[in-house]
Design a protein around this motif. Structure first.
Motif, short mmCIF file in Angstrom:
data_model
loop_
_atom_site.label_atom_id
_atom_site.label_comp_id
_atom_site.label_asym_id
_atom_site.label_seq_id
_atom_site.Cartn_x
_atom_site.Cartn_y
_atom_site.Cartn_z
N ASP A 3 0.82 -1.22 0.00
CA ASP A 3 0.00 0.00 0.00
C ASP A 3 0.85 1.26 0.00
O ASP A 3 0.88 1.99 -0.97
CB ASP A 3 -0.94 0.00 1.21
CG ASP A 3 -1.93 1.15 1.18
OD1 ASP A 3 -3.02 0.95 0.61
OD2 ASP A 3 -1.61 2.24 1.69
N MET A 19 -0.39 -4.59 3.58
CA MET A 19 -1.60 -4.60 4.40
C MET A 19 -1.92 -5.98 4.95
O MET A 19 -2.52 -6.11 6.01
CB MET A 19 -2.80 -4.11 3.57
CG MET A 19 -2.76 -2.64 3.20
SD MET A 19 -4.10 -2.22 2.07
CE MET A 19 -5.53 -2.77 2.99
N LYS A 52 -0.73 1.27 6.28
CA LYS A 52 -1.15 2.01 5.09
C LYS A 52 -0.04 2.97 4.66
O LYS A 52 1.07 2.55 4.39
CB LYS A 52 -2.46 2.73 5.39
CG LYS A 52 -3.61 1.78 5.76
CD LYS A 52 -4.10 0.98 4.58
CE LYS A 52 -4.92 1.83 3.65
NZ LYS A 52 -5.38 1.10 2.46
N GLN A 53 -0.33 4.29 4.60
CA GLN A 53 0.70 5.24 4.16
C GLN A 53 1.89 5.21 5.10
O GLN A 53 1.74 5.16 6.33
CB GLN A 53 0.13 6.66 4.09
CG GLN A 53 1.12 7.66 3.48
CD GLN A 53 0.58 9.08 3.41
OE1 GLN A 53 -0.45 9.40 4.00
NE2 GLN A 53 1.28 9.93 2.68
N ILE A 208 -6.18 8.05 -3.77
CA ILE A 208 -5.46 7.43 -2.66
C ILE A 208 -4.13 8.13 -2.41
O ILE A 208 -3.99 8.90 -1.47
CB ILE A 208 -5.21 5.93 -2.93
CG1 ILE A 208 -6.53 5.20 -3.22
CG2 ILE A 208 -4.50 5.30 -1.74
CD1 ILE A 208 -7.46 5.09 -2.02
N ALA A 249 -2.32 2.55 -5.12
CA ALA A 249 -2.41 3.07 -3.75
C ALA A 249 -1.32 4.12 -3.53
O ALA A 249 -1.39 5.22 -4.06
CB ALA A 249 -2.31 1.92 -2.74
#
Length: 260
Positions: A3, A19, A52-53, A208, A249
């Motif tokens: 991601d 993820m 995630k980020q 995203i 993403a």
């Protein structure tokens, strides 16, 4: 399910989050050389739930990321050591089913020693929020009980990834919620916060990732529709760099010297 991604050109490394399966506690973070060699896991499966980020503070030697179903903002050293939870917005299986608690995107303001992160909220519900707090937990408090957290923006469609133009003190973010305020790129001053953020780009297919190159006045954005966009920082001169690339993403901008 990779991601988030960040590049450390000087060290020759890329870092990315996996993820895993969202309802399982099996997320991880990996590192490799920029050419893809020497791939290694630096945060083991299960030490983070659904990362995630991810961003890097290279001056402090730290990686920061949001853990969605883990409901956490986390950090560690560049080698994966000294794993810490900075923010915990919920705990346990019941809380993890509440998207209002899901931490997704983040950035840091190194100058002020602050961190910003998004909690996206349910799909198309208009309950997304952006939060701000000090980088370090106040003395005597915990990630779950800290009292220095403030809501920077409330009632957003579904804010996802964040980027900070530190020079001009402006926060940028993607939003994958419903139009007209969702499926957009937005920005706002962090020192003189407006009543409503400025919408820069519309008509994304669930935006995203976002990355900035302030020096050349460009931003780069991905969406789940499979496009990569480039535009000026004010949203003008938008162009579709790639399309039909699958579900995209995270995105990072880096200037990598050519081999001689």
């Amino acid at each position: 399910m990779p991601d988030g991604i960040v590049v450390d050109v000087e060290a020759g490394h890329i870092y990315w989050t996996n993820m895993g399966v969202p309802n399982l506690n099996d997320g991880s973070i990996e590192r490799a050389d920029i050419d893809g060699k020497n791939r290694t896991t630096i945060v083991a499966k299960g030490d983070t739930h659904t990362p995630k980020q991810i961003i890097a503070d290279k001056s402090a030697g730290k990686l920061y990321w949001c853990d969605r179903e883990g409901m956490r903002v986390m950090r560690c050293n560049l080698d994966g050591s000294q794993l810490e939870t900075l923010v915990e917005s919920g705990h346990g299986e019941s809380d993890s089913r509440d998207p209002k608690r899901w931490c997704v995107g983040l950035t840091i303001d190194a100058k002020r020693g602050q961190i910003y992160w998004t909690q996206k909220g349910p799909d198309k519900a208009g309950l997304g929020r952006i939060f701000r707090a000090n980088l370090d937990i106040p003395v005597g408090q915990t990630a779950a009980s800290r009292t220095d957290i403030e809501v920077f923006f409330d009632g957003l469609p579904e804010p996802i990834d964040l980027e900070l133009d530190a020079e001009n003190r402006v926060l940028y973010w993607t939003d994958r919620g419903d139009a007209p305020r969702g499926n957009t790129v937005n920005r706002a001053s962090i020192d003189n916060k407006p009543a409503e953020p400025q919408i820069l780009i519309r008509h994304l297919m669930e935006g995203i990732g976002i990355a900035l190159n302030v020096a050349t006045d460009r931003m780069y954005v991905t969406d789940l529709g499979g496009s990569i966009y480039s535009a000026r920082l004010d949203g003008s001169d938008k162009e579709n760099v790639r399309y039909a690339q699958g579900n995209l993403a995270g995105i990072a901008y880096a200037e990598i010297p050519k081999e001689k």
